[in-house]
Write a protein that holds these residues in place. Sequence first.
Motif: not given
Lengths: 260, 263
Positions: B28-32, B40-45, B230-233
Motif C-alpha cells: 500500500q505504502l509503496l504504490t498508493a 501504471a506499472r504495479f497496481p495498488p492493493p 487484473m494481471i496480478v489477479v
Amino acid sequence: MLQPRLATNRWLQLSAIGAIGFLAVWTSAALSGLTSRDFLPTPWDVLQRFMHLVREPFSGATLGMHLLSSLQRFGMGFGLAALVGVPLGLLMARFRWLDRLVTPAFEAVRFVAPIAWVPFAALWFGTGIGGPVLIIFMGAFPPVLINTYRGARQVDLKYIEAAQMLGASHWRAMTQVMLPATVPSIVAGLRISAGLGWQSLVGAELIVASSGVGYLMVKGQAAISTATVMSGMLAIGVVGVIIDAALRRVQLTIETRRGL
Amino acid sequence: MKVASGQPWWRALLTTALALAGALAAWQLLTATWGVISPARFPPPLEAYGALRQIVLDGYSNGRLHDHVLRSVVLVTMGFVVASAAGVALGLAMGASRVVEAVANPVFLLLRPIPPLAWIPLAIVWLGLGDAAKMMVIFMAAFVPSVINSYTGVRQIERPIFEAAAMLDARGVRYWREVLVPGALPSIFTGLRLSLQASWTTLVAAELVGAIAGLGTILNQAAQDIYPGMIVVGMASVALCGWIMTQGLGWIERRAMPWRVVH
C-alpha cells in the motif's frame, strides 16, 4: 527378474529398428497424401528446411543469428539469476533474520509459473531484451537460490567459527570459507537453472520477442510451415543439450577435484 | 527456508499473520501512499481488489473467474492423467525389459531435449487454437518426465528384492503389481510432480498464445488492456491453482504409499 544387459550388437540392432521404424511411420504418413507436405513434412524436408534456414534469412535473420540473440538473452537472464541467487543464498544461510524475511516472499512468488510473468515483463521492460530476460530470470532463479542456501547450511559451523576465532571478518568467513565449501551445490543448482532458464526463454520468445528461435517458430507457425517450426524445435533441443553437457562437465570436474 | 520447528502453532500463525500484514502495508505504502512505484506499472492493493471483484462478479475476457479456472484445471487434469498413464506404462516397460528400452530409446533421445513450451507452435499449426491443441501440448509436457522417472524407479529397485521375487516365483501380473510398481512408486511420484508442474506451466503459456477461455487468456487480455490489477489477479490465480493441484497430488502420494514417511 531384472534382465541382464544386452550385448552391444543386439542393443544397436534394436535401437536401429526403433529409429528406422519411427522415421518410416513418419515418412509414410507424410507421403500418404492424406495431408499436404506443408502440414506434415517428411524428416528429409525438415533437414532441408533446417539447412536452408541456416543459409538464408527468415523473418529478419538466419537461424544462426536468431540463435545468437536467443543465447544473448539466455546469458543475461541466467547470469543475473546466478549473480543474485548465489550471494542471496549465502547471506540467507548466514543471517537468520534475512532468511525469515525472504523465504515467505520467495515461496509465494515461486509458485507463479515463469511464463505468467509475461504481461508484467512486457509492461515493465518491453519486448526487446528486458522482457524476455525477466522471464528467463524467473525460471532460472529458484534453483540457484535453493541450492546455494541448502549447500551453505550444510557447511559445518565449526569451520566458520574457527575462521572467525582466527580473526576473519564476516566477509572473509563467507567468501573464503562458506563459498568454497558450497561450490559443488551451487554448480548443481546452476545446471538445473540453465535447463529451466532455456525452457522459459522459448516461452518468452513465443510471446514477447521480435527475434530469436522462439520468434522464428512463431513466424513459421503463422506461415503454416511445419518444417520451419520443427527446425526451430531441433535447434532449441540441440543447443539445450550442449548447454547441459557443458555444465555437466564443469560439475564433474569440480566433483572429481574434490574427491566427491 | 524451513520455519523453525518446536515453536507453538499460535506463534507460527502470528508470525505468518504479521508477515502478511507487513507485506500488505508495504504494498500500500509503496504504490498508493508514497507513489514510489507508479500505479501504471504495479497496481495498488485496492485496484487489485477491484479487479478481483470485477472478474468474480461480472466476468472478464469471456468469462467469470470460476469459468476460467474450471476450464484450465479440467484441461490440465485430463491431459495430465492421459499422459502420465501412458508415460508411466512406457517407463515401467522400458525399465523391466531391455528390448523395449533399446527400441524406444532413439525416439526418446529425440523428444527429451525439446522443451515442453516448444511444442506450442507445432500444436497450433496442426490443431489450431482449440482444446485439442492444448491437450497435445499438455501431453508432451507431462509425458517425458513420467517416462524418465518410472524407468529410473524400476532400475533403482534393489537386487535382493528381485532375487526374493524370483525365489517366491512371482511372475506376470503379480510380479508387476507386487514388485515393480511398488518398488518404483517413490520415483514415479517424483516424475508425476514434475509432469504436473510442466503441464500447468505449458497450458498457461498455450493459453497466453491463443485461447478462448482459461487463466492464460486473463493474462493475455489484461496485458493488452494494460490493466495491472487484473494481471496480478491472473498471476495469483495461476499460482494458487498450481499450488492446490500440487497439494492434491501430495495427498494421493501419501495415500498410495502409506508405508513411507513423506517429509
